[in-house]
Design an enzyme around this catalytic site. Structure first.
Site, PDB file in Angstrom:
ATOM      1  N   ARG A 168      43.234  -0.424 -38.638  1.00 25.05           N
ATOM      2  CA  ARG A 168      43.118   0.869 -37.665  1.00 25.05           C
ATOM      3  C   ARG A 168      43.276   2.167 -38.590  1.00 25.05           C
ATOM      4  NH1 ARG A 168      45.609   3.094 -32.353  1.00 25.05           N
ATOM      5  NH2 ARG A 168      44.183   1.792 -31.475  1.00 25.05           N
ATOM      6  N   HIS A 192      35.540   1.779 -30.992  1.00 25.92           N
ATOM      7  CA  HIS A 192      36.960   1.038 -30.751  1.00 25.92           C
ATOM      8  C   HIS A 192      36.357  -0.403 -30.047  1.00 25.92           C
ATOM      9  CE1 HIS A 192      40.940   0.156 -29.974  1.00 25.92           C
ATOM     10  NE2 HIS A 192      41.252   1.144 -29.323  1.00 25.92           N
ATOM     11  N   GLN A 214      38.655  -2.619 -27.592  1.00 30.47           N
ATOM     12  CA  GLN A 214      39.192  -1.885 -26.248  1.00 30.47           C
ATOM     13  C   GLN A 214      38.165  -2.076 -25.290  1.00 30.47           C
ATOM     14  OE1 GLN A 214      42.190  -0.157 -25.270  1.00 30.47           O
ATOM     15  NE2 GLN A 214      41.049  -0.451 -23.418  1.00 30.47           N
ATOM     16  N   ASP A 273      38.667   8.988 -21.250  1.00 28.09           N
ATOM     17  CA  ASP A 273      39.601   8.896 -22.502  1.00 28.09           C
ATOM     18  C   ASP A 273      40.022  10.241 -22.688  1.00 28.09           C
ATOM     19  OD1 ASP A 273      41.002   7.917 -24.627  1.00 28.09           O
ATOM     20  OD2 ASP A 273      38.969   7.782 -25.735  1.00 28.09           O
ATOM     21  N   CYS A 286      41.568   3.501 -21.451  1.00 25.50           N
ATOM     22  CA  CYS A 286      42.160   2.808 -22.589  1.00 25.50           C
ATOM     23  C   CYS A 286      43.462   3.039 -22.645  1.00 25.50           C
ATOM     24  CB  CYS A 286      41.328   2.945 -23.871  1.00 25.50           C
ATOM     25  SG  CYS A 286      41.116   4.581 -24.701  1.00 25.50           S
ATOM     26  N   ARG A 316      43.835  -6.388 -23.413  1.00 21.78           N
ATOM     27  CA  ARG A 316      43.747  -6.481 -24.945  1.00 21.78           C
ATOM     28  C   ARG A 316      44.470  -7.667 -25.491  1.00 21.78           C
ATOM     29  NH1 ARG A 316      43.705  -1.495 -27.370  1.00 21.78           N
ATOM     30  NH2 ARG A 316      43.078  -2.742 -29.177  1.00 21.78           N
TER      31      ARG A 316
END
Ligand code: CP
Ligand code: NVA
Length: 310
Positions: A108, A135, A138, A227, A266, A294
């Site tokens: 990440r 991402h 996700q 988001d 998310c 996830r």
């Protein structure tokens, strides 16, 4: 060919379908089991996943750690600052060394170029655990959640994303064009998603609409997604918050989507900004399933990267 999972496109529609089907299958097979119990076939016994975090994480950290455990393997987790990376050792040298020690790496980081570089020099699969650009893990969990709730494949559904054009938006755009669902993106002026990703998705035949009102993004939506307005590492500004405010997902906006539409985020959410409590905690919200998924989707990603499926 080394199977890195840096973005959705290299896996292609068939690879993504194989990952999603495996995630659904494994989730069903272990329903009700203690979370730490290893899957009956322990397909990654003896394998170790290394994880490097340059940014904070709750879901990605815990879900990948539980994913490799449930597959029979184990993990080593480190923040980049605790590694020699933080003192200037190069990504390339880090990739060379860790490739001798673990079986797969998850990173990440802010810079997508850094992720690409890790993959270039690693001789083991590298997985994108979020960059400022995308991402992908996700978004596969989001799709899994839709398929579970709707009881049908994502193909042909309509998704409405509202808010800041960011890493989530970019991966949704990529996913829509690969898995053939319609995506309507509603963002404030000046906050458009990545133009290159948009152009590639459209060239692939993706049906993606870009609007600058939230209402247009809701037309025919089976899924409403948003988001945070300020992503990790971004500067918080009053001007940005003010521009985003009309894009809040609240009961009135949800009412513009299809009856029975689900709400996804998310997480982490900023309750009262991009989404109200009434939507987060309301009957259309699927956010806790989404967070759990996830784990299931990442088990399948690990299996795909290590050539066990697809
Ligand atoms: N959604 C997500 O990636 O959460 P974390 O930042 O907690 O990992
Ligand atoms: N867009 C958000 C996603 C967090 C999971 C961020 O990058 O901070």
């Amino acid at each position: 060919m080394m199977r890195h999972f840096l973005d959705l496109a290299p896996a292609g529609p068939d690879g993504l379908r194989a990952i999603l089907d495996e995630a659904h299958r494994r989730k069903r097979l272990r329903a009700g089991w203690p979370k730490g119990q290893v899957d009956a076939d322990a397909p990654l016994a003896g394998h170790v996943l290394g994880m490097i975090f340059e940014k904070p994480s709750t879901r990605t950290r815990f879900s990948f750690d539980m994913a490799i455990r449930q597959l029979g393997g184990s993990s080593i987790v480190s923040s980049a600052g605790e590694m020699q990376l933080g003192r200037g050792e190069t990504i390339a040298d880090t990739a060379r060394v860790l490739s001798r020690m673990v079986d797969a790496l998850m990173l990440r980081t802010s810079s997508h170029a850094k992720l690409d570089q890790l993959a270039e020099f690693a001789t083991i699969p590298v997985i994108n655990g979020l960059t400022d650009l995308t991402h992908p893990c996700q978004v596969l969990a989001d799709i899994m959640t839709f398929e579970e709730r709707a009881g049908r494949p994502v193909e042909g559904s309509t998704w409405g994303y509202v808010g800041d054009g960011n890493n989530m938006t970019n991966s949704l755009i990529e996913a829509a064009s690969l898995l053939k669902f319609d995506l309507r993106v509603g963002v404030p002026h000046g906050m458009d998603p990545d133009a290159g990703i948009m152009a590639t998705a459209c060239a692939r035949g993706g049906c993606i609409g870009l609007y600058h009102t939230p209402e247009e993004a809701m037309v025919g939506a089976d899924v409403v997604v948003t988001d945070t307005w300020v992503s990790m590492g971004q500067k918080d500004s009053e001007a940005k918050m003010a521009a985003c405010r009309p894009f809040q997902v609240n009961d009135a906006l949800m009412a513009r989507a299809n009856r029975g539409a689900i709400f996804l985020h998310c997480l982490p959410a900023h309750r009262g900004d991009e989404v109200t409590d009434s939507v987060m905690d309301g009957p259309q919200s699927a956010i806790w399933d989404e967070a759990e998924n996830r784990l299931h989707v990442q088990k399948a990603i690990l299996l795909w990267c290590l050539d066990k499926i697809g």
